[in-house]
Write an enzyme that holds these catalytic residues in place. Structure first.
Site, PDB file in Angstrom:
ATOM      1  N   GLY A  45       2.383  -9.569 -15.473  1.00 16.72           N
ATOM      2  CA  GLY A  45       1.774  -9.411 -16.845  1.00 16.72           C
ATOM      3  C   GLY A  45       0.527 -10.506 -16.964  1.00 16.72           C
ATOM      4  O   GLY A  45       0.273 -10.770 -18.041  1.00 16.72           O
ATOM      5  N   SER A  74       6.243 -10.414 -10.576  1.00 12.33           N
ATOM      6  CA  SER A  74       6.054  -9.162 -11.060  1.00 12.33           C
ATOM      7  C   SER A  74       7.622  -8.740 -11.503  1.00 12.33           C
ATOM      8  O   SER A  74       8.501  -8.775 -10.508  1.00 12.33           O
ATOM      9  CB  SER A  74       5.471  -8.222  -9.993  1.00 12.33           C
ATOM     10  OG  SER A  74       5.852  -6.790 -10.315  1.00 12.33           O
ATOM     11  N   SER A  75       7.734  -7.663 -12.445  1.00  8.65           N
ATOM     12  CA  SER A  75       8.957  -7.203 -12.747  1.00  8.65           C
ATOM     13  C   SER A  75       9.518  -6.065 -11.720  1.00  8.65           C
ATOM     14  O   SER A  75      10.456  -5.892 -11.546  1.00  8.65           O
ATOM     15  CB  SER A  75       9.093  -6.654 -14.110  1.00  8.65           C
ATOM     16  OG  SER A  75       7.885  -5.435 -14.178  1.00  8.65           O
ATOM     17  N   HIS A  95       1.737  -1.469  -5.725  1.00 10.98           N
ATOM     18  CA  HIS A  95       2.268  -0.644  -6.588  1.00 10.98           C
ATOM     19  C   HIS A  95       1.142  -0.345  -7.905  1.00 10.98           C
ATOM     20  O   HIS A  95       0.553  -1.772  -8.364  1.00 10.98           O
ATOM     21  CB  HIS A  95       3.535  -1.034  -7.280  1.00 10.98           C
ATOM     22  CG  HIS A  95       3.905  -0.275  -8.584  1.00 10.98           C
ATOM     23  ND1 HIS A  95       3.892   1.001  -8.490  1.00 10.98           N
ATOM     24  CD2 HIS A  95       4.448  -0.687  -9.679  1.00 10.98           C
ATOM     25  CE1 HIS A  95       4.266   1.687  -9.652  1.00 10.98           C
ATOM     26  NE2 HIS A  95       4.496   0.453 -10.432  1.00 10.98           N
ATOM     27  N   HIS A  97      -0.428   2.222 -11.290  1.00  9.42           N
ATOM     28  CA  HIS A  97      -0.531   3.237 -12.122  1.00  9.42           C
ATOM     29  C   HIS A  97      -1.814   3.893 -12.075  1.00  9.42           C
ATOM     30  O   HIS A  97      -2.440   4.400 -13.090  1.00  9.42           O
ATOM     31  CB  HIS A  97      -0.169   3.039 -13.692  1.00  9.42           C
ATOM     32  CG  HIS A  97       1.494   2.491 -13.882  1.00  9.42           C
ATOM     33  ND1 HIS A  97       2.133   2.784 -14.931  1.00  9.42           N
ATOM     34  CD2 HIS A  97       2.282   1.836 -13.143  1.00  9.42           C
ATOM     35  CE1 HIS A  97       3.142   2.384 -14.697  1.00  9.42           C
ATOM     36  NE2 HIS A  97       3.333   1.754 -13.495  1.00  9.42           N
ATOM     37  N   ASP A 120      -6.506  10.923   7.632  1.00  5.85           N
ATOM     38  CA  ASP A 120      -6.925   9.704   8.119  1.00  5.85           C
ATOM     39  C   ASP A 120      -5.997   8.581   7.941  1.00  5.85           C
ATOM     40  O   ASP A 120      -6.003   7.596   8.412  1.00  5.85           O
ATOM     41  CB  ASP A 120      -8.439   9.523   7.651  1.00  5.85           C
ATOM     42  CG  ASP A 120      -9.532  10.083   8.372  1.00  5.85           C
ATOM     43  OD1 ASP A 120      -9.087  10.598   9.508  1.00  5.85           O
ATOM     44  OD2 ASP A 120     -10.613  10.253   7.556  1.00  5.85           O
ATOM     45  N   HIS A 171       6.997   8.387 -12.947  1.00  5.55           N
ATOM     46  CA  HIS A 171       6.494   6.951 -12.903  1.00  5.55           C
ATOM     47  C   HIS A 171       5.090   6.999 -12.131  1.00  5.55           C
ATOM     48  O   HIS A 171       4.063   7.244 -12.791  1.00  5.55           O
ATOM     49  CB  HIS A 171       7.733   5.999 -11.976  1.00  5.55           C
ATOM     50  CG  HIS A 171       7.428   4.580 -12.176  1.00  5.55           C
ATOM     51  ND1 HIS A 171       8.203   3.634 -11.806  1.00  5.55           N
ATOM     52  CD2 HIS A 171       6.175   4.025 -12.516  1.00  5.55           C
ATOM     53  CE1 HIS A 171       7.905   2.456 -11.942  1.00  5.55           C
ATOM     54  NE2 HIS A 171       6.537   2.471 -12.207  1.00  5.55           N
ATOM     55  N   TYR A 229     -11.414   5.179  16.155  1.00  8.04           N
ATOM     56  CA  TYR A 229     -12.180   4.887  14.891  1.00  8.04           C
ATOM     57  C   TYR A 229     -12.375   3.364  14.693  1.00  8.04           C
ATOM     58  O   TYR A 229     -11.361   2.513  14.954  1.00  8.04           O
ATOM     59  CB  TYR A 229     -11.561   5.358  13.594  1.00  8.04           C
ATOM     60  CG  TYR A 229     -12.113   5.259  12.351  1.00  8.04           C
ATOM     61  CD1 TYR A 229     -12.910   6.246  11.938  1.00  8.04           C
ATOM     62  CD2 TYR A 229     -11.911   4.137  11.673  1.00  8.04           C
ATOM     63  CE1 TYR A 229     -13.823   6.159  10.538  1.00  8.04           C
ATOM     64  CE2 TYR A 229     -12.460   3.917  10.233  1.00  8.04           C
ATOM     65  CZ  TYR A 229     -13.390   5.070   9.910  1.00  8.04           C
ATOM     66  OH  TYR A 229     -13.829   4.800   8.730  1.00  8.04           O
TER      67      TYR A 229
END
Lengths: 234, 234, 234, 234
Positions: A45, A74-75, A95, A97, A120, A171, A229
């Site tokens: 947060g 982080s939680s 992670h 959102h 790719d 989620h 590549y």
């Protein structure tokens, strides 16, 4: 302690913002040091524009204890820890959102390889991980989130570095990679491919997996033993 | 007078711009000082890049009179005043015409909790407030806008800090929170969840409320008595 | 060697970023010097914010050999080479995975001229190039990618400077033009027209080719012998 | 000559870029000086980042001749001239190919007042202007573009300052206002309302005109004789 890794993890967290993958404080990146059995993760947060390397939290892989750092990690830290323990090849986890990947998570829709942008980065369909039971949510929710991802990969026979992402149902996405920065790049690729999928399906509801020989070619020219590549690493 | 609050309200208004929630002058944020019975609000129709703390207008909760300030307060000031009077727990209010939340307002579609991004901020379905009658529009339009929100919350048994937003039908969203900044964060969350909903429904028209145990877990880990998200406040 | 062209190609590559057509390293621009039989192209997999003119790679049109440069050229270099060889009028090529144009590529949907934005750049329907066979992918994949584009243009009787773009099925768009910068402008036009098409078809599934007289007017007022758009070139 | 107006028109053109309404050179703003019978307009095809006040072109309302300026005026200049001649109340005109408004133009779909964002700027449905005939396109195309807009407004009984925009079928939007800056604000409002419409119709295909009493309230509180939005002009 682990100053280089803290710098990398900070930089990877800030890249999330530059790439438009986080709003407010909805995201976190970590990186692991396998030798010492420690990983470094964003504090919980804390606003990205105030984030400094010294805010990064050092956590023990073995027991999840905070080894260094004045702030709460982080939680989602227990999820990261399970993934590091169960996916020994990975070096970083992201992670977010991010909007489009979260749409697929909320809709419970897996992402087939619709094109070479996907090929790719992801060697096949990015899976949806099942929702957790009331019992799994009630106790050790974040740990069980990681366990459900691991279970999904075991059941589907997926290799973490070949399929460096998953949608958590209801989620949002998790992505990972060889290191923290690499996990962010995979999170970016997942977000872009998710956005492309919405338009692709609007235009052609039957557009799904591309021919196998094209998927293999693109994945392997970037990640296979004879990859050509990019620049050769010294 | 209330210099700290003016700074906070200015900062919250500018955050609206940085977060992409306003175009032109379509938005306003206020913050209240319960002790003095005054609230501070953006002036009406002033460009954001010219906005300074001294432009903020101080208004009396008791009678809506301007107590300090050379400029007219936002034309939505009476709506803010009703909400502060009827929702005694809230400390800040944000009104925008942010694109995706306005789509739901215009369509008259309430936003169910489709995922944890939503559950982290809103404890259930964000409601649509009914349209106003010709009589309510003809006289005290902005005051009646606030009254319709309050009526909706009373009828649906919603608590303002658990459900810190609503869609005004044919119009646009209102959001609120513990203070001005918090109300902007909720406005951001509403906008992002609204955008996610469009894609989620495109992918899966049946995607609606997530299981209750996941909604409760996410809301409570951030807002409940044993919340563990973020840093402990001193 | 070819310092001016390197500067132009660098500038064109950076414009891709400013115009939002690339994420990570998914794009490349080249420019050709017909007199010397050489072309200049972005190195493979190098981050755009680290790109300098001296990183540009000089490649021989005749045999594809790297003539100057310490880095590997873009993995798509053989595709560029075929296009320069087979389309003798063009001077620059842009390849991206820009989001909206890639949606049409993935869906396998050609882009009819739905409006004057399109007509200002593309003289008719932008085609979809067929997918490659397993044999074409197995050997000389990137060269065969270029050959399939050339085959498509021959079969449909398209002139490269009148139709300066194509969608590669399952992959992404290629665009070209009189020089490197011009090819980027066409890539931008293709991306915007692709985005417009998604909304146009959502609003009106029957919206397709505009009347021929409007298409001709817009294309020719900008590109015809009596063009009067822009400033006269000295 | 008309230095203030040139500055305003430059500023208005640059606002187009900041507001994301133009890509490349696809847009132009002009402003008129009714007293001298002259208007000032952007030169044709000049990049926005190189645009200076001295590049602005001064054109005669009476005969369309360039009165001052070394560059060609926008190719849409004759359209601007007709609108200034036929709509004597307007002081500025904006033409763009902004993405969402162009979608409605291409689809040939008029924009009903779906919410108060629209009602704050447009007093009813924004019309679609018919496509031009082959004869109208063959000669004086840009002049006939303006005439078709004027014809549409006469037939539908629309007042230019109450309905400061129109969609040109197969083409793109035109907007206008009391001055150059005001015309850009209306172009922004049209673009945002067009974007909102796509989502509103996705969510609710029946969402159309809001109740008349809400439309009138919002339009008149901002533009009516007793308007109380914004600050009183000295």
């Amino acid at each position: 302690m682990l100053e280089d890794l803290k710098d990398q993890v900070l930089e990877a967290n800030l890249m999330l913002v530059r790439e438009g993958l986080v709003r407010l404080t909805w995201g976190n990146v970590s990186g692991v040091d396998r030798e010492s059995g420690l990983f470094v993760i964003k504090p919980s947060g804390v606003a990205y524009d105030k984030l400094r390397a010294e805010h990064m939290v050092v956590v023990s892989l073995a027991d999840g204890a905070v080894v260094e750092g004045d702030l709460n990690p982080s939680s989602d830290t227990p999820t990261h820890r399970v993934l590091y323990q169960e996916f020994p090849d990975i070096g970083g986890i992201t992670h977010t959102h991010s909007v489009y990947a979260t749409m697929l998570s909320q809709a419970g829709v897996a992402l087939p390889c619709q094109g070479t942008t996907h090929a790719d980065h992801f060697y096949g369909t990015v899976p949806v991980v099942r929702e957790l039971t009331p019992e799994e949510v009630a106790e050790d929710y974040e740990t069980n989130t990681g366990r459900a991802i691991v279970e999904c990969f075991r059941e589907q026979g997926l290799k973490p570095l070949e399929m460096p992402a998953a949608f958590q149902k209801h989620h949002a996405p998790f992505a990972w990679g060889k290191n923290a920065l690499d996990s962010v790049k995979n999170a970016v690729a997942l977000e872009v491919c998710s956005q492309m999928a919405l338009g692709t399906w609007q235009l052609n509801p039957d557009a799904n997996e591309i021919p196998r020989h094209i998927l293999e070619k693109h994945y392997l020219r970037k990640h296979g033993p004879n990859a050509y590549y990019g620049q050769k690493k010294a």
